[in-house]
Design a protein around this motif. Structure first.
Motif, short mmCIF file in Angstrom:
data_model
loop_
_atom_site.label_atom_id
_atom_site.label_comp_id
_atom_site.label_asym_id
_atom_site.label_seq_id
_atom_site.Cartn_x
_atom_site.Cartn_y
_atom_site.Cartn_z
N TYR A 4 0.84 -1.21 0.00
CA TYR A 4 0.00 0.00 0.00
C TYR A 4 0.87 1.26 0.00
O TYR A 4 0.66 2.18 -0.80
N ILE A 5 1.86 1.29 0.88
CA ILE A 5 2.73 2.47 0.99
C ILE A 5 3.53 2.67 -0.29
O ILE A 5 3.66 3.80 -0.80
N ILE A 6 4.06 1.58 -0.84
CA ILE A 6 4.89 1.68 -2.04
C ILE A 6 4.08 2.19 -3.23
O ILE A 6 4.50 3.11 -3.94
N VAL A 7 2.90 1.59 -3.44
CA VAL A 7 2.08 2.01 -4.59
C VAL A 7 1.55 3.43 -4.39
O VAL A 7 1.45 4.21 -5.34
N PHE A 8 1.25 3.80 -3.15
CA PHE A 8 0.83 5.17 -2.87
C PHE A 8 1.91 6.16 -3.31
O PHE A 8 1.62 7.18 -3.97
N ARG A 9 3.15 5.86 -2.97
CA ARG A 9 4.25 6.75 -3.34
C ARG A 9 4.46 6.77 -4.85
O ARG A 9 4.80 7.82 -5.43
N LEU A 10 4.26 5.61 -5.50
CA LEU A 10 4.40 5.57 -6.95
C LEU A 10 3.32 6.41 -7.62
O LEU A 10 3.60 7.16 -8.57
N TYR A 11 2.08 6.31 -7.14
CA TYR A 11 0.99 7.11 -7.70
C TYR A 11 1.29 8.60 -7.52
O TYR A 11 1.08 9.40 -8.44
N PHE A 29 12.38 -7.83 -5.22
CA PHE A 29 11.83 -6.51 -4.89
C PHE A 29 12.92 -5.44 -4.98
O PHE A 29 12.71 -4.38 -5.59
N ILE A 30 14.07 -5.71 -4.37
CA ILE A 30 15.18 -4.74 -4.39
C ILE A 30 15.61 -4.46 -5.83
O ILE A 30 15.82 -3.30 -6.22
N ILE A 31 15.73 -5.50 -6.63
CA ILE A 31 16.13 -5.34 -8.04
C ILE A 31 15.06 -4.56 -8.79
O ILE A 31 15.36 -3.68 -9.61
N GLY A 32 13.79 -4.86 -8.53
CA GLY A 32 12.70 -4.16 -9.20
C GLY A 32 12.69 -2.68 -8.90
O GLY A 32 12.45 -1.85 -9.79
N VAL A 33 12.95 -2.32 -7.63
CA VAL A 33 13.02 -0.91 -7.26
C VAL A 33 14.19 -0.23 -7.97
O VAL A 33 14.07 0.91 -8.47
N ALA A 34 15.33 -0.93 -8.04
CA ALA A 34 16.49 -0.37 -8.74
C ALA A 34 16.19 -0.17 -10.23
O ALA A 34 16.58 0.85 -10.82
N LEU A 35 15.47 -1.12 -10.82
CA LEU A 35 15.10 -0.98 -12.23
C LEU A 35 14.15 0.20 -12.43
O LEU A 35 14.26 0.94 -13.41
N TYR A 36 13.24 0.38 -11.48
CA TYR A 36 12.31 1.50 -11.59
C TYR A 36 13.05 2.83 -11.52
O TYR A 36 12.74 3.76 -12.28
N ARG A 37 14.01 2.95 -10.65
CA ARG A 37 14.75 4.20 -10.53
C ARG A 37 15.50 4.54 -11.81
O ARG A 37 15.69 5.71 -12.14
N ARG A 38 15.93 3.51 -12.53
CA ARG A 38 16.69 3.74 -13.76
C ARG A 38 15.79 3.82 -14.99
O ARG A 38 16.08 4.56 -15.94
N PHE A 39 14.70 3.04 -14.97
CA PHE A 39 13.85 2.97 -16.16
C PHE A 39 12.40 3.31 -15.82
O PHE A 39 11.47 2.63 -16.23
N SER A 40 12.20 4.38 -15.07
CA SER A 40 10.84 4.76 -14.67
C SER A 40 9.95 5.06 -15.87
O SER A 40 8.72 4.95 -15.78
N HIS A 41 10.56 5.41 -16.99
CA HIS A 41 9.77 5.70 -18.19
C HIS A 41 9.09 4.45 -18.75
O HIS A 41 8.18 4.55 -19.58
N LYS A 42 9.50 3.27 -18.28
CA LYS A 42 8.89 2.04 -18.75
C LYS A 42 7.59 1.69 -18.02
O LYS A 42 6.91 0.72 -18.38
#
Length: 282
Positions: A37-44, A198-211
């Motif tokens: 919930y917290i993670i998706v809230f911050r992403l939104y 999860f850790i890898i996914g967050v790292a990927l998001y920080r680098r490829f948030s446009h995806k």
């Protein structure tokens, strides 16, 4: 017990006050959902999606995961019993020998069913809020592995979904199950793997948030989780006795067979399938 094995016999209860009890499994489920919930809230918020569109998301996810996981277990692993006891599929109760009822909690939840239930719930959510379906799936996928990690830790605390005997001095001895030899702690293997995903996914998001919105993170989540699930099943005991004949016949159990479609869908999305481009944002 040797110096290399772990004598595993924790209490299933985190807290007990009178007749009120909080089980580790329930607590870890809630922790997992709370973190998501917290993670998706911050992403939104970071993606500037209106908060009024975020508010109903948790309800849809909670109901979809719980109902999907419960129905998945009942219909995929023991349909004969539960189709003749339909009340027990939906309510956390068990019929006793004398015809009465006792509260047992949901003793049986299937991750494959939970995933299917979640996707159906998100489809309904998208129809209501009009948020792009691939953006929703990608955001949920970034948070999903940490929830899966918490659920497997709950299984570990319950001494359930255990691994096979290791045939060595290494492993966990699940005392509550009457074991005297060490087994593979399959739940712990999965929990650690999902935390790393999860850790890898967050790292990927920080680098490829446009995806986000292309299905990339959704594909990553399905592919990594269910590929690992497929492999780790070789080290785990089957959940139902009828799976023994299945393994003898084809070398795979029910969990592995059910993982294959999710792996295929994951790879399709990860590699940018045509439907992902069609349904994604332009």
């Amino acid at each position: 017990m040797t110096a290399y094995s772990v004598l595993w016999n924790p209490s299933k209860d985190l807290l007990s006050i009178g007749s009120f009890t909080i089980h580790w499994y329930s607590f870890l489920w809630l922790i997992g959902l709370g973190l998501a919930y917290i993670i998706v809230f911050r992403l939104y918020r970071r993606q500037q999606i209106p908060m009024e569109k975020f508010e109903p998301l948790f309800f849809y996810c909670f109901v979809g995961i719980l109902l999907g996981a419960r129905l998945g277990h009942c219909l995929l692993y023991d349909p004969g019993y539960f189709l003749s006891h339909p009340v027990e599929m939906l309510l956390p109760v068990r019929q006793t020998i004398d015809g009465g009822w006792r509260c047992t909690g949901y003793a049986g939840l299937a991750s494959h069913g939970g995933t299917a239930g979640l996707m159906l719930a998100l489809w309904l959510y998208v129809r209501r809020t009009k948020v792009n379906i691939m953006r929703v799936l990608d955001n949920i996928a970034i948070a999903t592995p940490i929830t899966a990690c918490c659920i497997r830790l709950g299984n570990l605390m319950n001494s359930e979904i255990v691994g096979k005997y290791t045939g060595s001095d290494y492993g966990f001895i699940f005392v509550a199950n009457g074991d005297i030899f060490p087994r593979h702690p399959g739940q712990l293997y999965e929990a650690v793997a999902y935390f790393l995903f999860f850790i890898i996914g967050v790292a990927l998001y920080r680098r490829f948030s446009h995806k986000v919105g292309t299905g990339f993170f959704f594909g990553y989540c399905l592919t990594t989780i269910f590929m690992f699930r497929f492999v780790v099943e070789f080290f785990k005991e089957v959940q139902e006795s009828w799976e023994i004949s299945m393994v003898s016949a084809i070398g795979l159990n029910q969990g592995q067979l059910l993982s294959i479609p999710f792996i295929i869908i994951g790879l399709y999305c990860l590699l940018g399938g045509r439907l992902c481009k069609k349904w994604g944002e332009h």
